[in-house]
Design a protein around this motif. Structure first.
Motif, PDB file in Angstrom:
ATOM      1  N   UNK A 117       0.863  -1.175   0.000  1.00  0.00           N
ATOM      2  CA  UNK A 117       0.000   0.000   0.000  1.00  0.00           C
ATOM      3  C   UNK A 117       0.900   1.225   0.000  1.00  0.00           C
ATOM      4  N   UNK A 118       0.641   2.123  -0.928  1.00  0.00           N
ATOM      5  CA  UNK A 118       1.475   3.307  -1.100  1.00  0.00           C
ATOM      6  C   UNK A 118       0.607   4.552  -0.968  1.00  0.00           C
ATOM      7  N   UNK A 119       1.035   5.460  -0.086  1.00  0.00           N
ATOM      8  CA  UNK A 119       0.412   6.773   0.014  1.00  0.00           C
ATOM      9  C   UNK A 119       1.241   7.715  -0.836  1.00  0.00           C
ATOM     10  N   UNK A 120       0.592   8.332  -1.797  1.00  0.00           N
ATOM     11  CA  UNK A 120       1.294   9.286  -2.648  1.00  0.00           C
ATOM     12  C   UNK A 120       0.408  10.489  -2.883  1.00  0.00           C
ATOM     13  N   UNK A 121       1.032  11.548  -3.342  1.00  0.00           N
ATOM     14  CA  UNK A 121       0.303  12.758  -3.661  1.00  0.00           C
ATOM     15  C   UNK A 121       0.651  13.184  -5.074  1.00  0.00           C
ATOM     16  N   UNK A 122       0.104  14.288  -5.480  1.00  0.00           N
ATOM     17  CA  UNK A 122       0.384  14.877  -6.790  1.00  0.00           C
ATOM     18  C   UNK A 122       0.880  16.301  -6.569  1.00  0.00           C
ATOM     19  N   UNK A 123       1.539  16.852  -7.555  1.00  0.00           N
ATOM     20  CA  UNK A 123       2.029  18.217  -7.409  1.00  0.00           C
ATOM     21  C   UNK A 123       0.873  19.208  -7.304  1.00  0.00           C
ATOM     22  N   UNK A 124      -0.278  18.841  -7.841  1.00  0.00           N
ATOM     23  CA  UNK A 124      -1.492  19.655  -7.728  1.00  0.00           C
ATOM     24  C   UNK A 124      -2.680  18.718  -7.616  1.00  0.00           C
ATOM     25  N   UNK A 125      -3.621  18.974  -6.696  1.00  0.00           N
ATOM     26  CA  UNK A 125      -4.756  18.064  -6.508  1.00  0.00           C
ATOM     27  C   UNK A 125      -5.546  17.758  -7.771  1.00  0.00           C
ATOM     28  N   UNK A 126      -5.658  18.697  -8.679  1.00  0.00           N
ATOM     29  CA  UNK A 126      -6.431  18.479  -9.904  1.00  0.00           C
ATOM     30  C   UNK A 126      -5.603  17.976 -11.071  1.00  0.00           C
ATOM     31  N   UNK A 127      -4.394  17.501 -10.811  1.00  0.00           N
ATOM     32  CA  UNK A 127      -3.498  17.061 -11.883  1.00  0.00           C
ATOM     33  C   UNK A 127      -4.178  15.987 -12.729  1.00  0.00           C
ATOM     34  N   UNK A 128      -4.313  16.259 -14.014  1.00  0.00           N
ATOM     35  CA  UNK A 128      -4.964  15.314 -14.917  1.00  0.00           C
ATOM     36  C   UNK A 128      -4.186  14.031 -15.117  1.00  0.00           C
ATOM     37  N   UNK A 129      -2.888  14.044 -14.814  1.00  0.00           N
ATOM     38  CA  UNK A 129      -2.068  12.848 -14.983  1.00  0.00           C
ATOM     39  C   UNK A 129      -2.119  11.935 -13.765  1.00  0.00           C
ATOM     40  N   UNK A 130      -2.855  12.310 -12.742  1.00  0.00           N
ATOM     41  CA  UNK A 130      -2.946  11.495 -11.532  1.00  0.00           C
ATOM     42  C   UNK A 130      -3.272  10.035 -11.800  1.00  0.00           C
ATOM     43  N   UNK A 131      -4.318   9.733 -12.573  1.00  0.00           N
ATOM     44  CA  UNK A 131      -4.637   8.335 -12.837  1.00  0.00           C
ATOM     45  C   UNK A 131      -3.524   7.588 -13.575  1.00  0.00           C
TER      46      UNK A 131
END
Length: 177
Positions: A117-131
Motif C-alpha cells: 500500500x502506497x500513500x502518494x500525492x500529486x504536485x497539484x490536486x487536480x493534476x490530470x495525470x494522476x490516474x
C-alpha cells in the motif's frame, strides 16, 4: 525530442492520458512518439494521447527498460526493491522520478497478504495525470517479486510543495538557489 512516426512491432498496452484508461494498440499500427521523458513514451494514436510504459518500449522499436529484481530467498517482498521500482517512475512533464519529487509519502508492506500500500500525492490536486501516475505505480511495483496486490492511496494532506523534493531534483528543475 522531435516527434517520430513508428509502427508498432507487437500488441502493446498503453494508458490514455489523462484518464488512465487501458488501451491496447494492435501490432502493425502507426503511432506518433511525442515525448520520451523518464523512460516512458507518450504517443498519439487514432486521435488519442497514450502513455506506453518503458518496459514495453520494444513494441515501438525502442530499447525496453528492464526491471529485473532477484527474488528474496525468504519469499518476502523486499522494501528496497519496492522503492527501487518507484524510482523508475517519472513525472510525465519533467524528467524527475516520483521519489525525488517527494510525491511518495509512505510505503506499507503486508507480507502475509503479499500486498503493498502506497500513500502518494500529486504536485497539484487536480493534476490530470494522476490516474496515469497511479497506474504506473501499480504496474511497476507489481513487478517486484512476491507482490500480488498494489493499492495506491492518493492523499493531499500534507499538501505537496517543492520543499519535499530532494536537493538533486530541485537542482535539476532549476528550483534550488
Amino acid at each position: 525530442m522531435k516527434q517520430k512516426m513508428v509502427v508498432t512491432e507487437r500488441e502493446v498496452k498503453s494508458r490514455k492520458v489523462p484518464s488512465g484508461e487501458t488501451v491496447i494498440i494492435p501490432d502493425g499500427e502507426f503511432v506518433n512518439i511525442t515525448q520520451d521523458l523518464g523512460g516512458n513514451y507518450t504517443v498519439t494514436w487514432h486521435g488519442n494521447m497514450l502513455r506506453i510504459d518503458g518496459t514495453d518500449a520494444d513494441a515501438i522499436g525502442r530499447k525496453p527498460q528492464s526491471l529485473d529484481f532477484t527474488a528474496p530467498a525468504d519469499g518476502n517482498i523486499d522494501q528496497q526493491q519496492v522503492w527501487d521500482a518507484l524510482e523508475t517512475i517519472y513525472d510525465p512533464e519533467i524528467p524527475i522520478n516520483l521519489v525525488s519529487l517527494g510525491l511518495i509519502y509512505n510505503v506499507d508492506i503486508n507480507q502475509h497478504a503479499k500486498q503493498v500500500t502506497i500513500d502518494m500525492t500529486l504536485t497539484a490536486p487536480g493534476c490530470g495525470m494522476g490516474p496515469v501516475l497511479v497506474g504506473d505505480v501499480e504496474y511497476r511495483v507489481g513487478l517486484v517479486p512476491f507482490v500480488e496486490d498494489v493499492k495506491v492511496e492518493l492523499v493531499f494532506d500534507p499538501p505537496w510543495s517543492r520543499d519535499k523534493m530532494s536537493e538533486e531534483a530541485q537542482l535539476e528543475a532549476g528550483l534550488f538557489f
